[in-house]
Design an enzyme around this catalytic site. Structure first.
Site, PDB file in Angstrom:
ATOM      1  N   LYS A  33      -5.711-110.377 -60.169  1.00 50.61           N
ATOM      2  CA  LYS A  33      -6.856-109.526 -60.528  1.00 50.61           C
ATOM      3  C   LYS A  33      -6.415-108.470 -61.543  1.00 50.61           C
ATOM      4  CE  LYS A  33      -6.025-106.641 -56.441  1.00 50.61           C
ATOM      5  NZ  LYS A  33      -6.463-106.363 -55.069  1.00 50.61           N
ATOM      6  N   ARG A 130     -12.715-100.349 -45.023  1.00 48.92           N
ATOM      7  CA  ARG A 130     -13.240-100.346 -46.383  1.00 48.92           C
ATOM      8  C   ARG A 130     -14.305-101.442 -46.438  1.00 48.92           C
ATOM      9  NH1 ARG A 130      -9.127-101.633 -51.250  1.00 48.92           N
ATOM     10  NH2 ARG A 130      -9.210-103.629 -50.154  1.00 48.92           N
ATOM     11  N   TYR A 254       2.957 -80.203 -77.472  1.00 47.90           N
ATOM     12  CA  TYR A 254       1.719 -79.509 -77.100  1.00 47.90           C
ATOM     13  C   TYR A 254       1.963 -78.533 -75.954  1.00 47.90           C
ATOM     14  CZ  TYR A 254      -1.101 -82.847 -79.774  1.00 47.90           C
ATOM     15  OH  TYR A 254      -1.664 -83.587 -80.766  1.00 47.90           O
ATOM     16  N   MET A 302      -0.512 -88.486 -77.013  1.00 44.61           N
ATOM     17  CA  MET A 302      -1.259 -89.745 -76.989  1.00 44.61           C
ATOM     18  C   MET A 302      -0.427 -90.914 -77.512  1.00 44.61           C
ATOM     19  SD  MET A 302      -4.939 -90.591 -78.730  1.00 44.61           S
ATOM     20  CE  MET A 302      -5.861 -89.395 -77.811  1.00 44.61           C
TER      21      MET A 302
HETATM   22  C1  LIG Z   1      -5.293-106.675 -54.234  1.00 43.33           C
HETATM   23  C2  LIG Z   1      -5.289-107.396 -52.946  1.00 43.33           C
HETATM   24  C3  LIG Z   1      -4.118-108.011 -52.486  1.00 43.33           C
HETATM   25  C4  LIG Z   1      -2.776-107.849 -53.170  1.00 43.33           C
HETATM   26  O1  LIG Z   1      -2.204-106.626 -52.782  1.00 43.33           O
HETATM   27  P1  LIG Z   1      -0.721-106.221 -53.212  1.00 43.33           P
HETATM   28  O2  LIG Z   1      -0.422-104.995 -52.449  1.00 43.33           O
HETATM   29  O3  LIG Z   1      -0.766-105.965 -54.695  1.00 43.33           O
HETATM   30  O4  LIG Z   1       0.158-107.369 -52.880  1.00 43.33           O
HETATM   31  C5  LIG Z   1      -4.181-108.741 -51.324  1.00 43.33           C
HETATM   32  N1  LIG Z   1      -5.361-108.866 -50.631  1.00 43.33           N
HETATM   33  C6  LIG Z   1      -6.493-108.260 -51.035  1.00 43.33           C
HETATM   34  C7  LIG Z   1      -7.719-108.403 -50.230  1.00 43.33           C
HETATM   35  C8  LIG Z   1      -6.496-107.500 -52.204  1.00 43.33           C
HETATM   36  O5  LIG Z   1      -7.610-106.892 -52.587  1.00 43.33           O
END
Ligand SMILES: *Cc1c(COP(=O)(O)O)cnc(C)c1O
Length: 357
Positions: A33, A130, A254, A302
């Protein structure tokens, strides 16, 4: 050409995936993702598909379609399922796996007419609070789904809130809540994210879901034997584009918040917060210059940042600077900058990615 770039080592990615699968004791999804945590989802998925990865996980349909469009044929799980019911026919058409985490999604699925039944991952809220079904609603939801013609099979899953805290009792409590709720329900199970796989071997299940560890970052606050086997995939690097000698007592950059404590040789590096370096990383944050560690001095701009070359007489114009990678672990940078390895990697911007295989 501006020298800021991120080297992405695909062999290390595959090495880390093999560890994830080994620790899962069976199969593991590769979580790609958010553009593979900043590493480039298509390139990473292609590299892992060549390793016969068991499947991928993404946050949403849009991310999954980008992978399918690039020719990825392996299973892909949508970690939040669908956001609107009209995504369901597309999910079926592209043969995606789908998390169900809320009752409204079950109702939408019941109403859908699909070209093929879906493989559903039904999420239990075992304590993170969640998303996911509450324990008292879970078994009825499971029965309802398995009875549907729109459903091919159901994998039971849950997600840990604090698996990176090895001394917390919460993870074991979540494992127990999951087992107690499922009890005798048949089918495959999935519990562990990266800190779960690395730090909680007893939580093992049919499917791991490895994200951060694939990219070689340690999810724990201190060193850990399993995390120590991982290899960093991303190296954020650039070069020194200017050098100047300042007397003691001179401000840099800065705000002038940092004032030289001694006669100082200052290197200017072409990498800034617009490339994803933490804007408010303090003076003293580690950097590596031609392989030797030094420190950030002054406020990050930046497009540039400034480093201390006083004790590195060999360093000069054109010297290579590693902002994070093998010499400055991203977890260490995150600790200095009061951030996280997750957000640093996902935050890579502008600097082009260069792939090595
Ligand atoms: C993002 C996610 C993972 C991966 O988590 P990591 O800590 O990056 O390994 C696993 N399960 C779900 C449901 C997630 O949203």
């Amino acid at each position: 050409m501006r020298p800021a770039r991120a080297l992405i080592d695909l062999q290390s990615l595959r090495h880390n995936y093999r560890i994830a699968r080994e620790l899962a004791g069976g199969r593991s999804l590769a979580v790609v993702k958010a553009d593979a945590y900043g590493h480039g989802a298509v390139r990473c998925a292609q590299a892992l598909e060549a390793e016969a990865a068991d499947g991928f996980a993404v946050a949403c349909l849009e991310e999954a379609l980008a992978l399918r469009g690039a020719g990825i044929r392996s299973p892909i799980l949508l970690l939040e399922g669908f956001f609107e019911a009209d995504e369901l026919p597309v999910i079926a058409a592209h043969d995606l796996w789908c998390v169900i985490h809320a009752e409204w999604q079950i109702a939408a699925l019941e109403q859908a007419s699909l070209e093929r039944p879906l493989r559903i991952w039904l999420k239990l809220d075992s304590g993170m609070h969640r998303v996911g079904l509450a324990p008292q609603d879970y078994r009825a939801a499971w029965q309802r789904l398995t009875a549907l013609p729109q459903v091919a099979s159901v994998v039971a899953m849950t997600h840990f809130a604090r698996a990176d805290e090895l001394d917390s009792e919460r993870t074991q409590q979540q494992v127990e809540a999951f087992a107690a709720t499922l009890d005798d329900l048949p089918g495959e199970r999935s519990l562990c994210n990266s800190p779960g796989l690395l730090g909680w071997p007893a939580a093992g299940s049919d499917w791991g879901r490895a994200g951060l560890m694939l990219y070689g970052a340690n999810p724990f606050p201190s060193s850990h034997p399993q995390a120590g086997r991982l290899r960093p995939v991303m190296t954020a690097e650039s070069k020194i584009i200017s050098v100047r000698e300042l007397a003691a007592g001179e401000p840099i950059g800065y705000g002038g918040g940092f004032v030289t404590e001694r006669p100082t040789r200052v290197g200017v590096v072409a990498f800034g917060y617009a490339d994803g370096y933490p804007h408010f990383a303090p003076t003293g944050t580690p950097v590596a210059i031609d392989g030797q560690r030094s420190r950030l001095i002054g406020r990050v701009s930046m497009d540039m940042l400034t480093v201390d070359l006083t004790d590195l007489p060999q360093a000069s114009l054109g010297s290579r600077v590693e902002l994070w990678g093998a010499q400055v672990p991203v977890t260490e940078l995150a600790r200095h900058a009061n951030g996280s390895a997750y957000s640093l990697l996902c935050g890579l911007k502008r600097a082009p990615r260069i792939y090595r295989d």
